[in-house]
Design an enzyme around this catalytic site. Structure first.
Site, mmCIF file in Angstrom:
data_model
loop_
_atom_site.group_PDB
_atom_site.id
_atom_site.type_symbol
_atom_site.label_atom_id
_atom_site.label_comp_id
_atom_site.label_asym_id
_atom_site.label_seq_id
_atom_site.Cartn_x
_atom_site.Cartn_y
_atom_site.Cartn_z
ATOM 1 N N LYS A 1 0.858 -1.196 0.000
ATOM 2 C CA LYS A 1 0.000 0.000 0.000
ATOM 3 C C LYS A 1 0.893 1.245 0.000
ATOM 4 O O LYS A 1 0.999 1.959 0.996
ATOM 5 C CB LYS A 1 -0.929 -0.006 1.228
ATOM 6 C CG LYS A 1 -2.189 -0.834 0.995
ATOM 7 C CD LYS A 1 -3.113 -0.819 2.179
ATOM 8 C CE LYS A 1 -3.953 0.433 2.272
ATOM 9 N NZ LYS A 1 -5.091 0.457 1.343
HETATM 10 N N1 PMP Z 1 -7.093 -3.197 -3.185
HETATM 11 C C1 PMP Z 1 -6.643 -1.951 -2.945
HETATM 12 C C2 PMP Z 1 -5.948 -1.222 -4.041
HETATM 13 C C3 PMP Z 1 -6.844 -1.365 -1.683
HETATM 14 O O1 PMP Z 1 -6.395 -0.128 -1.439
HETATM 15 C C4 PMP Z 1 -7.520 -2.091 -0.685
HETATM 16 C C5 PMP Z 1 -7.788 -1.467 0.659
HETATM 17 N N2 PMP Z 1 -6.766 -1.702 1.563
HETATM 18 C C6 PMP Z 1 -7.949 -3.400 -0.966
HETATM 19 C C7 PMP Z 1 -7.716 -3.918 -2.238
HETATM 20 C C8 PMP Z 1 -8.588 -4.253 0.076
HETATM 21 O O2 PMP Z 1 -7.624 -4.653 1.021
HETATM 22 P P1 PMP Z 1 -8.034 -4.963 2.533
HETATM 23 O O3 PMP Z 1 -9.085 -5.996 2.479
HETATM 24 O O4 PMP Z 1 -6.786 -5.439 3.174
HETATM 25 O O5 PMP Z 1 -8.525 -3.683 3.101
#
Ligand code: PMP
Length: 335
Positions: free
Chosen positions: A184
């Site tokens: 991220k």
């Molecule tokens: N894809 C992206 C690009 C994201 O920013 C997120 C949010 N964190 C997700 C998928 C979903 O990830 P998570 O379930 O860990 O929040």
């Protein structure tokens, strides 16, 4: 995510929560406290200068976790904080971050912050790992790394979470060899922001994004699942998706609670137009049913049974109502 873009003005700590901003149909006030440079401080004291490296070059990584309030138990449950903080520290590895923190120390900091706020409602926690030096120079090495955290009350992120209408974005998903999509990394979220804004301005709730080689990757900030002929598919982690913690959790829930295994394989755009069900998963999006893609109905055009069942199981799990998954939850308050 565009959580902190509007009317986000710091207030002095002793002022009431008067600054309101708008996010996904929800009005919330600014936090009272922040975790900043190793301590819990009044939010107004958690400030960085405009020359800060991360602000200029996107050399930061962020996380996003939810805390769910269980009124009966009078407890706030953080959902899988160790997994979230491990991913944050792994994103830090891409940025050559040098930090003493572990998932455990960060979970403790999160608990301290949420206790200071004293929330009795669902919340969102935003950790940020950033290059803190106030210098000019594009690089990753030889810089100072910091971690901050703030939290806010939080409800829905995608307004139409049972009937979202999405479009295929004209933007492509950031590629692993451009900026690692499985981390991220803050700078990469300019890609997500381009995707989201164009979709919303064109009248859609969200977008689906293709990878450089033309396969469906995910949404602007959520992973994607597709149901065809009773089989659930999701793009593999090698198709430029973020390795979502909700994605992983939902894969386990479909197997254990629905008796259906998720197949990880590349998905073509044209499969999406003829599939039976489509849904997003993510911390902010939770389980969001997609019922229309580019004005074409998904299946019969209403939320399907798999998304519906998963939404209810997921909600029970995160609110601490299914004992089998209690190890996914970290209670914030001492009993
Ligand atoms: N894809 C992206 C690009 C994201 O920013 C997120 C949010 N964190 C997700 C998928 C979903 O990830 P998570 O379930 O860990 O929040």
């Amino acid at each position: 995510m565009d959580l902190f873009t509007q009317n986000h003005t710091a207030t002095d700590s002793d002022e009431p929560r008067t600054q309101i901003y708008f996010q996904g149909g929800l009005n919330v006030a600014l936090p009272n406290y922040a975790y900043f440079e190793g301590k819990i401080v009044p939010y107004g004291e958690a400030k960085v200068g405009i020359l800060t490296h991360a602000l200029n070059y996107g050399t930061a990584a962020f996380g996003g976790l939810r805390g769910y309030w269980n009124g009966k138990e009078e407890q706030l449950f953080l959902f899988r904080p160790r997994e979230h903080f491990l991913r944050l520290l792994n994103s830090g590895k891409y940025l050559c971050a040098e930090l003493e923190h572990t998932p455990e120390t960060l979970t403790q900091a999160a608990k301290d912050l949420l206790r200071a706020e004293g929330y009795r409602e669902d919340v969102y926690l935003r950790p940020l790992l950033y290059k803190a030096d106030e210098i000019i120079g594009v690089k990753l090495h030889g810089l100072t790394d910091e971690i901050s955290m703030v939290s806010i009350p939080f409800g829905l992120y995608v307004a139409n979470d049972t009937n979202a209408h999405v479009t295929f974005s004209s933007w492509r998903r950031v590629d692993d060899n451009v900026i690692p999509a499985r981390g991220k990394i803050s700078g990469a979220y300019a890609n997500s922001a381009l995707i989201k804004t164009d979709a919303v301005r064109a009248g859609f709730d969200e977008a689906l994004v293709l990878s450089q080689d033309g396969h469906v990757s995910e949404g602007s900030a959520m992973n994607l699942f597709m149901v065809r002929d009773g089989v659930i598919y999701t793009p593999p982690v090698t198709d430029n998706v973020l390795e979502g913690i909700t994605r992983r959790s939902v894969m386990e829930l479909t197997e254990k609670e629905l008796g259906l295994k998720v197949v990880e394989r590349s998905i073509d755009r044209t499969e999406v137009y003829i599939c039976d069900e489509l849904f997003f998963t993510g911390t902010a999006a939770q389980v969001t049913a997609i019922t229309k893609v580019d004005h074409r109905p998904v299946g019969s055009g209403v939320m399907g049974p798999i998304a519906e069942k998963l939404r209810s199981v997921f909600s029970e799990v995160v609110h601490g109502k299914l004992a089998a998954y209690s190890d996914w939850l970290t209670p914030v308050y001492e009993k």
